[in-house]
Scaffold this active site. Structure first.
Site, PDB file in Angstrom:
ATOM      1  N   LYS A 113      -3.087 -33.130  35.894  1.00 16.45           N
ATOM      2  CA  LYS A 113      -2.117 -33.800  35.035  1.00 16.45           C
ATOM      3  C   LYS A 113      -2.270 -35.324  35.073  1.00 16.45           C
ATOM      4  CE  LYS A 113       0.129 -29.894  34.032  1.00 16.45           C
ATOM      5  NZ  LYS A 113      -0.497 -28.857  34.870  1.00 16.45           N
TER       6      LYS A 113
HETATM    7  C1  LIG Z   1      -0.622 -27.493  34.515  1.00 19.00           C
HETATM    8  C2  LIG Z   1      -1.631 -26.776  35.332  1.00 19.00           C
HETATM    9  C3  LIG Z   1      -2.401 -25.739  34.788  1.00 19.00           C
HETATM   10  C4  LIG Z   1      -2.205 -25.251  33.376  1.00 19.00           C
HETATM   11  O1  LIG Z   1      -2.620 -26.190  32.407  1.00 19.00           O
HETATM   12  P1  LIG Z   1      -2.116 -26.061  30.899  1.00 19.00           P
HETATM   13  O2  LIG Z   1      -2.613 -27.272  30.223  1.00 19.00           O
HETATM   14  O3  LIG Z   1      -0.628 -25.991  30.962  1.00 19.00           O
HETATM   15  O4  LIG Z   1      -2.713 -24.799  30.364  1.00 19.00           O
HETATM   16  C5  LIG Z   1      -3.377 -25.163  35.590  1.00 19.00           C
HETATM   17  N1  LIG Z   1      -3.548 -25.558  36.869  1.00 19.00           N
HETATM   18  C6  LIG Z   1      -2.817 -26.533  37.422  1.00 19.00           C
HETATM   19  C7  LIG Z   1      -3.048 -26.895  38.851  1.00 19.00           C
HETATM   20  C8  LIG Z   1      -1.843 -27.187  36.682  1.00 19.00           C
HETATM   21  O5  LIG Z   1      -1.118 -28.161  37.241  1.00 19.00           O
END
Ligand SMILES: *Cc1c(COP(=O)(O)O)cnc(C)c1O
Length: 498
Positions: A113
């Site tokens: 993120k």
């Molecule tokens: C948010 C997240 C995901 C999923 O990603 P999306 O963009 O919501 O599909 C997968 N792995 C981790 C560690 C995340 O923080």
């Protein structure tokens, strides 16, 4: 570049408007009306640039109402070398001739993120200065664990901004919870809710759509925006790393320029894999997009049958950031694959919210299956995969990445496809120490998170990120737990509105 809404093609907004608003008033998501393209000569030029250079070139194509100077300031602020644990920002780790891991967790909060949420505050600040004059922006966030911390870290002490994060009280890992509840900053707020991620996301979306709440906040000069991947400003930075990964795959001679790579993404809200889809649409040679899910396998079913059905048990898994049954960004894919048919997209979304399910037509399904493969696994398989990857390559991956590794192996076994593949690695293993240690050394984990972290270090010798180690002994600042029906009240309380 003009943006429209997935639910109303009459909507026309600029990039800065799309970023400030977060979500369209009709409930739809903002999408570019045309996708800019890169040819192989363009890609060859990008291959010679570093991550920041690549980001500037790609963002420029989408964020056309930013000046070059503004974009440079944003990108250079976001991807400062000292904030990332790799000078390459998003490095590739080659496991073998077909599998390379794209490490997207080198940022300040140890999850992918950060790649978008380090940049979004800069994009939003520039956008707000053009669109909002002297108003204050309130960022509302629903998180399955990682977005919350990354958004808090990105937005802390950003002038004229307040940020409020809602997380499911029992739906995040101990480390994720501690990261959020101990967050520093004068403009940050965190609240747990009694419910799961879908409840948090639906609650936030409902607040965005409520004109009365908006009017009440506007009296105090506040306007809402979103840091979730429903915000275009979250998605566009994610396109960059897929383009960048392709450049690195060619530079490392893993693929030849023009030859395809496949991409595997552990998926929840469908933002990350959608960014890979946009990169493919731009002309980056990407073959299959392989969507990996945990036991909440609503997407596995949809991508193989065309039937989306959220009426199923919600599982709390060891990959909690993917415990999602309503994958918001799928709406953007449906809009694109129906030749931008907003009525059809809106109808399906209405069916989803009223009945919890919809089925796409055969033509759309054919387009979906041409682009995507999908698979899922349960926690036992996830654990086994962590151990297998560690034993084979001395490479430690987190639970989410393991779900992707498993889907990749299943895809290869099923199809025999030997295309070089990038596997998106979305979190540092220490964010999920309990489950990762359990995979390597069953039942060695204890209730004490930091004891478990130390044991994982003893077993794996992988470096413990300082930003996680220093959480030990910190006292949480935020302890409020709210009912999901009371989220609007939490907003009012936070902003001092009666
Ligand atoms: C948010 C997240 C995901 C999923 O990603 P999306 O963009 O919501 O599909 C997968 N792995 C981790 C560690 C995340 O923080």
């Amino acid at each position: 570049m003009i943006y429209t809404s997935t639910r109303d093609k009459n909507v026309r907004v600029s990039a800065t408007e799309a970023i400030v608003k977060g979500i369209s008033e009709d409930g739809g998501l903002f999408v570019p009306m045309t996708i800019p393209t890169l040819n192989l000569v363009d890609i060859e030029k990008l291959m010679r640039l570093d991550y920041i250079g690549r980001a500037k070139e790609i963002l420029k194509l989408y964020l056309t109402d930013f000046t070059d100077d503004e974009l440079s300031m944003c990108v250079e602020g976001a991807y400062k070398a000292e904030k990332f644990s790799s000078p390459e920002i998003a490095p590739l780790y080659k496991l073998n001739d077909t599998a390379s891991v794209l490490e997207l967790w080198r940022g300040p909060t140890c999850a992918f993120k950060d790649m978008a949420l380090q940049l979004l505050p800069y994009l939003l600040t520039v956008s707000a200065s053009k669109q909002l004059k002297d108003k204050k922006v309130v960022i509302l966030v629903a998180t399955s664990g990682d977005t919350g911390k990354a958004a808090l870290e990105g937005f802390k002490n950003v002038p004229n901004t307040e940020i409020l994060v809602f997380y499911p009280v029992d739906g995040v890992s101990p480390m994720q919870k501690l990261q959020m509840t101990t967050q520093e900053g004068d403009n940050v707020h965190v609240c747990a809710i009694e419910g799961n991620f879908d409840d948090a996301q639906s609650g936030v979306k409902a607040i965005f759509g409520d004109r009365e709440i908006a009017a009440k906040c506007l009296e105090k000069n506040y306007v809402f925006s979103s840091a979730n991947s429903i915000n275009w400003g979250r998605l566009v930075p994610q396109i960059v790393y897929y383009v960048s990964a392709y450049c690195d795959m060619v530079n490392s001679k893993t693929v030849r320029l023009g030859e395809p790579m496949n991409v595997v993404v552990p998926t929840g809200n469908f933002g990350n894999i959608l960014a890979a889809y946009y990169a493919k649409q731009m002309g980056v040679p990407i073959g299959k997009l392989i969507c990996a899910s945990n036991e909440n396998n609503v997407l596995t079913e949809f991508l193989t049958t065309g039937h989306y059905n959220k009426n199923r048990p919600f599982h709390c898994t060891t990959s909690p950031s993917m415990d999602i049954l309503i994958s918001s960004n799928l709406e953007r894919l449906l809009f694109a694959l129906t030749n931008q048919n907003a009525e059809k997209t809106a109808d399906w979304m209405k069916a989803l919210s009223e009945n919890g399910e919809y089925t796409v037509d055969d033509k759309t399904l054919a387009a979906v299956t041409e682009l995507f493969a999908a698979d899922y696994c349960d926690d036992t398989e996830t654990k086994r995969t962590i151990k297998k990857i560690y034993d084979s390559y001395s490479y430690l991956c987190d639970t989410h990445t393991a779900v992707a590794m498993h889907a990749f192996a299943a895809y290869c076994a099923k199809t025999g496809d030997a295309t070089p593949t990038v596997i998106a690695s979305t979190a540092n293993p220490y964010k999920f120490s309990h489950s990762v240690l359990d995979a390597l050394k069953p039942n060695a984990q204890t209730e004490d998170e930091f004891e478990t972290v130390d044991k994982l270090h003893d077993v794996s010798k992988m470096e413990i990120p300082a930003q996680l180690a220093t959480l030990k002994g910190k006292t949480p600042r935020f302890t409020r737990v709210s009912k999901k029906e009371d989220m609007a009240q939490v907003v009012f309380d936070t902003l001092g509105i009666n």
